[in-house]
Scaffold this motif. Structure first.
Motif, short mmCIF file in Angstrom:
data_model
loop_
_atom_site.label_atom_id
_atom_site.label_comp_id
_atom_site.label_asym_id
_atom_site.label_seq_id
_atom_site.Cartn_x
_atom_site.Cartn_y
_atom_site.Cartn_z
N SER A 208 0.85 -1.19 0.00
CA SER A 208 0.00 0.00 0.00
C SER A 208 0.88 1.24 0.00
O SER A 208 2.02 1.20 0.46
CB SER A 208 -0.89 -0.02 1.25
OG SER A 208 -1.63 1.18 1.34
N ARG A 209 0.31 2.33 -0.52
CA ARG A 209 1.02 3.62 -0.44
C ARG A 209 0.64 4.36 0.83
O ARG A 209 1.16 5.44 1.09
CB ARG A 209 0.62 4.53 -1.61
CG ARG A 209 0.76 3.99 -2.99
CD ARG A 209 -0.11 4.79 -3.93
NE ARG A 209 -1.49 4.82 -3.42
CZ ARG A 209 -2.46 5.60 -3.87
NH1 ARG A 209 -2.22 6.46 -4.83
NH2 ARG A 209 -3.66 5.55 -3.35
N THR A 210 -0.32 3.81 1.56
CA THR A 210 -0.99 4.58 2.60
C THR A 210 -0.72 4.01 3.99
O THR A 210 -1.40 3.06 4.41
CB THR A 210 -2.52 4.57 2.31
OG1 THR A 210 -2.73 4.84 0.92
CG2 THR A 210 -3.26 5.58 3.15
N PRO A 211 0.26 4.58 4.72
CA PRO A 211 0.59 4.04 6.05
C PRO A 211 -0.62 4.01 7.00
O PRO A 211 -0.70 3.14 7.87
CB PRO A 211 1.67 4.99 6.57
CG PRO A 211 2.27 5.59 5.33
CD PRO A 211 1.17 5.67 4.32
N ILE A 214 -2.35 0.56 7.61
CA ILE A 214 -1.63 -0.63 8.10
C ILE A 214 -2.45 -1.39 9.14
O ILE A 214 -2.62 -2.61 9.05
CB ILE A 214 -0.25 -0.23 8.70
CG1 ILE A 214 0.67 0.29 7.59
CG2 ILE A 214 0.41 -1.43 9.40
CD1 ILE A 214 2.01 0.83 8.07
N ILE A 227 5.01 -0.78 2.71
CA ILE A 227 4.71 0.53 2.11
C ILE A 227 5.50 0.63 0.81
O ILE A 227 6.73 0.64 0.80
CB ILE A 227 5.03 1.67 3.10
CG1 ILE A 227 4.16 1.53 4.37
CG2 ILE A 227 4.81 3.04 2.45
CD1 ILE A 227 2.64 1.54 4.12
N SER A 228 4.76 0.68 -0.29
CA SER A 228 5.38 0.47 -1.61
C SER A 228 6.29 1.62 -2.02
O SER A 228 7.11 1.47 -2.92
CB SER A 228 4.29 0.24 -2.66
OG SER A 228 3.33 1.28 -2.59
N ASP A 230 8.49 2.88 -0.06
CA ASP A 230 9.71 2.78 0.77
C ASP A 230 10.61 1.68 0.19
O ASP A 230 10.32 0.49 0.32
CB ASP A 230 9.28 2.46 2.21
CG ASP A 230 10.46 2.33 3.17
OD1 ASP A 230 11.55 1.91 2.72
OD2 ASP A 230 10.27 2.61 4.36
N GLN A 233 11.76 -1.22 2.40
CA GLN A 233 10.70 -2.20 2.67
C GLN A 233 10.47 -3.08 1.45
O GLN A 233 10.23 -4.29 1.58
CB GLN A 233 9.39 -1.48 3.06
CG GLN A 233 9.44 -0.84 4.43
CD GLN A 233 8.05 -0.45 4.92
OE1 GLN A 233 7.06 -1.14 4.67
NE2 GLN A 233 7.97 0.65 5.64
#
Ligand code: NAP
Ligand code: ZN
Length: 351
Positions: A208-211, A214, A227-228, A230, A233
Motif C-alpha cells: 500500500s502507499r498509505t501508512p 496498516i 509501504i510500496s 519505501d 521495505q
C-alpha cells in the motif's frame, strides 16, 4: 417488448454528476427473474464507466454491478428461484452459452462478448443495459446467484464483483494452504483479496502507499504490510511471492513488484486497463520464469462457488452504507483512496 419504468441514478455525460432518472426494464420473459434491488456496491469500474475513462460509455449510463435483492417476480420457465429469494447479480447478465469459453463456465471470456450488467447490449430489447443503481432489474435466471442466508445482505453485495474478481485468480493460480500471496492496493478489490486469500490458507502481504491503512490491513487478515514507496521495505520482500494480485486502477510501475515474485511467480493485473508505463522489463521475468498476467471478473459457476465459500467461512466486505444521493461525493472519496473499504448504496433511499 413490454417494459416497465423504474427509478434509477445515472449520468448523461462524462463530466456530469449522477442524478435521478427513469429507465425502462423489460417485463419478465419465461426465463427471467425480476429483482427488487435492496443494496448495490460501488465499484471503481462504475466511476471509470460514468466518466468514460475507458472510452465506449453510452449515455445516459446507469452503473452498478454488485447487486443484491429479493426476487419480486419470475417467468413461467424459471426453476432456480422463487419469489422472495435473496439473490445477487454481478457484472454479467448474458453470454452466448455456446462458445468454447461459455461451455467451460468462463462466461467472462465469452468469445462472442458477454453482456455487461451496464453499458452492454440487451439481447431481448437490442438496447443498452442499465446497472444496479435502480429500483429493479430483470435478468435471465442463469445469471442470477444465490446469496448464502447467513451473510449480511448489504455486506455481501461487493462479493458479486470485488469478491469474484479476486477469487478467480486465487483459484486459477492454485492458491492454497501455505501459498505466499501479495495484494497491491487496499480498496474494494484489495480488501476482498486479503480476506479470500486468508480464507484459502495463504499468508498475505499488502502493498500500500498509505501508512494509515496498516492497522486495518492487519485486522482484515494481512500478515504483513509493505509501504510500496519505501525502497528498503520493498527490498525486504524481494523474491518472496507466488502470486501478486495488483488492484491499482491507474497506470503505475509494476517492475518493483515483479522483483518481489518468487521463481515461477505470477503478478496478475486486475485493476489497470491499458499500456504499461514505464515498460515492463523482461530480464527478471526470463531469468526467474516469472509471469505478468491479467484476469477479468469470474464465471457464473465460479461466482456461486465463491459465494458458497464466503457463506461457509463467514466472509463479507467491510462496507460504508450510503444513500443513493451521496454517490457523487462517494466517487470523489474513491478517487482519493478514501474508502473503507466499499461503499454500498441502500437502495431504499431511491424510493
Ligand atoms: P478502489 O476501491 O478505489 O481501490 C483501489 C486502491 O488502489 C486504492 O485504495 C489505493 O490503495 C490504490 N491506488 C489508487 N490509486 C493508485 C495509484 N495511482 N497508484 C497506486 N495505487 C493506487 O478500487 P476498486 O473498486 O478496488 O477497483 C480497482 C480497479 O479494479 C479499478 O480500476 C476497477 O475498474 C478494476 N476492476 C477490475 C475488475 C476485473 O474484472 N479485472 C473488476 C472490478 C474492478 P492504497 O491506498 O492501499 O495504495
Ligand atoms: Zn466491479
Amino acid at each position: 417488448m413490454a417494459t416497465t419504468q423504474v427509478k434509477a441514478f445515472g449520468t448523461e455525460a462524462p463530466e456530469a454528476a449522477l442524478q435521478q432518472m427513469n429507465i425502462e426494464r423489460r417485463n419478465v420473459t419465461p426465463k427471467d427473474v425480476e429483482i427488487e434491488i435492496l443494496f448495490c456496491g460501488v465499484c471503481h469500474s462504475d466511476l471509470h464507466t460514468a466518466r468514460n475513462d475507458w472510452g465506449g460509455t453510452i449515455y445516459p449510463a446507469v452503473p452498478g454491478h454488485e447487486i443484491v435483492g429479493k426476487v419480486s417476480s419470475i417467468g413461467a420457465e424459471v426453476s432456480k428461484f422463487k419469489v422472495g429469494d435473496l439473490v445477487g447479480v454481478g457484472c454479467i447478465v448474458d453470454s452466448c452459452k455456446t462458445c468454447d469459453s461459455c461451455k467451460q463456465d468462463l462466461e467472462q471470456y465469452c468469445l462472442n462478448g458477454f453482456t455487461g450488467t451496464y453499458n452492454g447490449k440487451d439481447k431481448h430489447s437490442g438496447k443498452q443495459t442499465f446497472g444496479g443503481y435502480s429500483e429493479k432489474v430483470t435478468v435471465n435466471e442463469e445469471f442470477v446467484l444465490h446469496i448464502p442466508k447467513n451473510l449480511d445482505l448489504a455486506a455481501a453485495a461487493p462479493l458479486l464483483c470485488a469478491g469474484v474478481t479476486t477469487w478467480s485468480p486465487l483459484k486459477h493460480w492454485n492458491v492454497k494452504e501455505g501459498s505466499k500471496v501479495a495484494v497491491v492496493g487496499l480498496g474494494g478489490l484489495g480488501h476482498m483479496a486479503i480476506k479470500l486469500a486468508k480464507g484459502l490458507g495463504a499468508s498475505v502481504t499488502l502493498f500500500s502507499r498509505t501508512p494509515d491503512k496498516i492497522a486495518d490491513a492487519k485486522e482484515l487478515g494481512a500478515d504483513e504490510v509493505v509501504i510500496s514507496t519505501d525502497d528498503s521495505q520493498m527490498k525486504s520482500v524481494a523474491g518472496k511471492f507466488d502470486l501478486i494480485i495488483d488492484t491499482v486502477p491507474y497506470v503505475h510501475d509494476i517492475n518493483p513488484y515483479v522483483a518481489t515474485l518468487n521463481i515461477s511467480g505470477t503478478l496478475v493485473l486486475v485493476g489497470y486497463l491499458g499500456p504499461l508505463e514505464p515498460f515492463l522489463n523482461s530480464v527478471p521475468m526470463i531469468l526467474g520464469r516469472k509471469s505478468v498476467a491479467g484476469s477479468v471478473i469470474g464465471g457464473i459457476a465460479e461466482t456461486q462457488e465463491m459465494l458458497d465459500f464466503c457463506g461457509k467461512h463467514n466472509i463479507v466486505s467491510e462496507i460504508e452504507m450510503i444513500n443513493m444521493q451521496d454517490i457523487n461525493a462517494s466517487y470523489e472519496r474513491m478517487l482519493k483512496s478514501d474508502v473503507k473499504y466499499r461503499f454500498v448504496i441502500d437502495m431504499a433511499s431511491l424510493k
